[in-house]
Design an enzyme around this catalytic site. Structure first.
Site: not given
Ligand code: MV4
Length: 511
Positions: A116, A200, A235, A293
C-alpha cells in the site's frame, strides 16, 4: 481465443467465468477440493481436477497443484477469479513460467499495488491525489507520533502489506497513539507476516467510491465509471451500487480520469479497480488503494454499462486491443447488488454453515443472480460463506429498489440462516432509500433496529449464542468425517437422479 481455460477458484465466481467460457466457445476446467466434490461449479465445468484437501491452503491456494492441474488438462490460460491467488504475483509468475497465459495484470503491476505504501508512491508520481500521510513505512513510534502531530488528529494507522482495512486503527488523540500503534503492528505481523505501518489523516464520514478500469497491451486505458461501496460491515462490502447515488457526471469524469492516470502509470493490463475515499461535504477525493483483479461487485457495472467484463478480460489476455473506447462507454439506469451470505444477522453475523434443504432464487425483470449453490448444497465452514449475489437493475434508483424488495421477497433459502432478512430491512430503510450513504450507515442502521425492537439480545447473549453455534458446528464436523470415495459416488448417484450427464472418467481426474 483460448481453447481451454483453467479456473483457479470456486463458487459463484468460478461459475461466472465458466459462463464466459461457454459464450466464447472455450473449454472450462474447474478445480475442486475434498469439500467441493459435489459443488455446482464442478458440475457446470467441462472438466474438473482435484487439487487437494478441504483446507484452502492445501487446495485453492496450492500453487504447485493448480499449475500441475493446468498442465495435465493442457489448458492454455488460467483465470484466478477474486480472492485466493487472484492478487498473488508469485502465482501469476508461476502460471507464465509454465507457458500458460495468466488472465489478469502483470506480476509487476500486482506487486506495486500489493504494497500500500508503494501504491501511494505510484499515485504521487502519477499526480493522483492521495489521503495526506506517509508514503513510506513508519520506522518507529517516535516517527508515528511526529507524523500524527504534523498531519493532525484524527489519524489512521494502516498495514503497509494490508488492504481492505485489515490491521487498521483510527486514533483520535495523542494519548491513544502508542497502544494503537502496538496493536496495529501486532495485527499486521499476524495477518501479513509484515508489521510495517503507514499513517494517513482520517477522513471523517467518507464514502467509498471505486472506479472500474481496463487496460490492454496496446497502451489503451479506459474506465467504466464508479461503484458506490460505502455500505460495509467490518470492512466487508455488503451492498454495492452503480452509479453512486450521488450520481454526478462531473465527479465521475474527474474520478475516472484519475483512475485512468493510475492505470497508465503502471502500464495496467486487464480489469482493475481504483478505490477512492470521497469527503462528502467537500467532494474532494483521494486514492485509497488499487485492486488488481475482477471484483465481487463487477455485475453492477455490467448491468449499467451493458458490457461483459469477464469476456473483456479474456480478450485482453489474448493480446487483442480493448473492444471499445472511452467515448463508447455509457451508463444506463441503476443497479444494486446484495451479497447473500450464510450468516446469522441476529447472532452478530456469525457464519451459518450447513446444508441448503430448499432454495428458490428470484428471477424476472431486472433481476440477476450469480449463485454458487444449488438445492442440497453444503455450505462449508472452510470457505467464505457468500452463497450468491443478487443484483437488480432499474431505470432509476427508485425502480431498482422496488425490484430489490420484490426479488428479496421471492428469495427462499432453508436449512441455513442467511442475511436475506437483513437486506429486506435495509431495502425498506428510509436512510438507505434517501441515498445519503457513508461508511457509518450500518452502525446507524443497527442502532435504529435495536431501538425499534428492544427485545434484541444484549452483547453477552449474542456472544454466548455465537459460542454455542461454533461448538455445535465443531461437534457435528467431528462426527461426520471428511469426504470419502463413498460420498463421491453418492454425488454421481444424485447427479444421475437429477438427470445430469453420467460422468465420464476424463471429467474426473485426480492428481
Ligand atoms: C479510511 C477511512 C478514513 N480515513 N482511511 C479503508 C479500507 C476500508 N475497508 C476501510 N477504510 C477506511 N479508510 C482514512 N484515511 C475510513 C475507512 C473506513 C471505511 C471506508 C469505506 C467503507 C467503510 C468504512 C468503514 C470504516 C472505515
Amino acid at each position: 481465443m483460448f481453447r481451454k481455460v483453467l479456473i483457479a477458484n470456486r463458487g459463484e465466481i468460478a461459475i461466472r467465468i465458466i459462463r464466459a467460457c461457454r459464450e466464447l466457445g472455450v473449454r472450462a476446467v474447474a478445480i475442486y477440493s475434498d469439500a467441493d466434490v459435489e459443488s455446482l461449479h464442478v458440475r457446470m465445468a467441462d472438466e474438473a481436477v482435484w487439487v487437494g484437501p478441504a483446507s484452502s491452503s492445501q487446495s485453492y491456494l496450492n500453487i504447485d497443484n493448480i499449475i500441475a492441474a493446468a498442465r495435465e488438462v493442457k489448458a492454455d490460460a488460467v483465470h484466478p477469479g477474486y480472492g485466493f491467488l487472484a492478487e498473488s504475483a508469485e502465482f501469476a509468475r508461476a502460471v507464465t513460467a509454465a507457458g500458460l497465459t495468466f488472465i489478469g495484470p502483470t506480476a509487476a503491476a500486482m506487486e506495486i499495488m500489493g504494497s500500500k505504501t508503494s501504491a501511494r508512491r505510484a499515485a504521487v508520481e502519477a499526480g493522483v491525489p492521495i489521503v495526506p500521510g506517509t508514503v513510506e513505512a513508519l520506522q518507529s513510534f517516535a516517527e508515528a507520533s511526529a507524523t500524527a502531530e504534523k498531519f493532525g488528529y484524527p489519524v489512521m494507522l494502516k498495514a503497509a502489506a494490508g488492504g481492505g482495512g485489515k490491521g487498521m486503527r483510527l486514533v483520535t488523540n495523542r494519548a491513544d497513539l502508542r497502544s494503537a500503534f502496538e496493536t496495529a503492528q501486532a495485527e499486521a505481523a499476524a495477518a501479513f507476516g509484515d508489521s510495517s505501518l503507514y499513517l494517513e489523516k482520517a477522513v471523517e464520514r467518507p464514502r467509498h467510491i471505486e472506479i472500474q478500469i481496463f487496460g490492454d497491451e496496446h497502451g489503451n486505458v479506459v474506465h467504466l465509471g464508479e461503484r458506490e461501496c460505502s455500505i460495509q460491515r467490518r470492512h466487508q462490502k455488503v451492498i454495492e451500487e452503480c452509479p453512486s447515488p450521488i450520481n454526478d457526471p462531473e465527479l465521475r469524469r474527474r474520478m475516472g480520469a484519475e483512475a485512468v492516470k493510475m492505470g497508465r502509470a503502471v502500464n495496467y493490463t486487464g480489469a482493475g479497480t481504483v478505490e477512492f475515499l470521497l469527503a462528502d461535504t467537500t467532494r474532494e477525493f483521494y486514492f485509497l488503494e488499487m485492486n488488481t483483479r475482477l471484483q465481487v461487485e463487477h455485475p453492477v457495472t455490467e448491468l449499467v454499462t451493458g458490457r461483459d467484463l469477464v469476456r473483456e478480460q479474456f480478450r485482453i489476455a489474448t493480446g487483442a486491443p480493448l473492444s471499445f473506447t472511452q467515448e463508447d462507454v455509457d451508463w444506463q439506469g441503476h443497479a444494486i447488488e446484495c451479497r447473500i451470505y450464510a450468516e446469522d444477522p441476529a447472532n452478530n453475523f456469525f457464519p451459518s454453515p450447513g446444508t441448503i434443504t430448499h432454495l428458490r432464487e428470484p428471477a424476472g425483470p431486472g433481476v440477476r443472480i450469480d449463485s454458487g449453490v444449488a438445492p442440497h448444497a453444503e455450505v462449508s465452514i472452510h470457505y467464505d460463506p457468500m452463497i450468491a449475489k443478487l443484483a437488480v437493475w432499474g431505470r432509476t434508483r427508485d425502480e431498482a429498489i422496488e425490484r430489490l424488495r420484490r426479488a428479496l421477497d421471492e428469495y427462499e433459502v432453508s436449512g441455513i440462516t442467511t442475511n436475506l432478512e437483513f437486506f429486506r430491512e435495509v431495502a425498506a430503510d428510509e436512510e438507505f432509500v434517501s441515498g445519503h450513504l457513508d461508511t457509518g450507515f450500518i452502525a446507524r442502521f443497527n442502532e435504529r433496529r435495536a431501538a425499534a425492537s428492544p427485545e434484541e439480545p444484549g452483547q453477552v447473549e449474542t456472544d454466548l449464542a455465537a459460542i454455542a453455534a461454533a461448538l455445535s458446528y465443531a461437534l457435528r464436523e467431528r462426527q461426520s468425517s471428511a469426504v470419502t470415495p463413498a460420498a463421491r459416488s453418492r454425488w454421481k448417484m444424485l447427479g444421475r437422479q437429477a438427470g445430469l450427464q453420467p460422468l465420464t472418467s476424463s471429467k474426473w481426474r485426480k492428481l
